[in-house]
Design a protein around this motif. Sequence first.
Motif: not given
Length: 198
Positions: A110, A113-114
């Motif tokens: 992740q 994207y995070d």
Amino acid sequence: MSSGESTSDIVVATYRALCKHGYAEVTMEDIAAETDKSKSTLHYHYDSKHDLLVSFFDDLLESFTERLDAVEGDTAHDRLWNLIDTVLFPPDDDAPDRGFQTAVLELKAQGPYDEAFRQHLQAHDRTLREHVENHLAAGVENGEFRADLDVEASADFLVTVFNGAHVRSVAVGRSVDEARETLRTHIDSMIVADEGGQ
């Protein structure tokens, strides 16, 4: 029960829930089920599952840093090897469950994207790299390691190997023992000075 005790219980519950359900599937209900608390109690401390997981991984970083700080050894070479074993082979009582290792791998995915997760991963990477650099620099200073050693590049390489060993262990079942032996060959032949090598 104090706020600190409550938070500690939630950390343990989050670990257990991640082991059982993985990052993608775990819910606030799953985490609450691992405690004597309700879902509403969790929301008192955290606005969302995302916030809870960010806090959880902050706690993991603190624990990881404490383990790295506690690494000992008579020489820089010894301390480097003890750090490698600390990273690759946590003590039995700290050894992560296979399900948890998979959840962490999901978390790492992740990162692009995070932003919150990416910052955590960057902090983890930076902490590990700084500890490795410190042991290498100490070895250069006291003559154990080659004077021409590029400490920053070597530390970066070692951290890359650590990360790769963990990913391959989870993803394809490759033993981290093999990575350790490769590191031994690299360190003995390329880093440790002949007069101070082991």
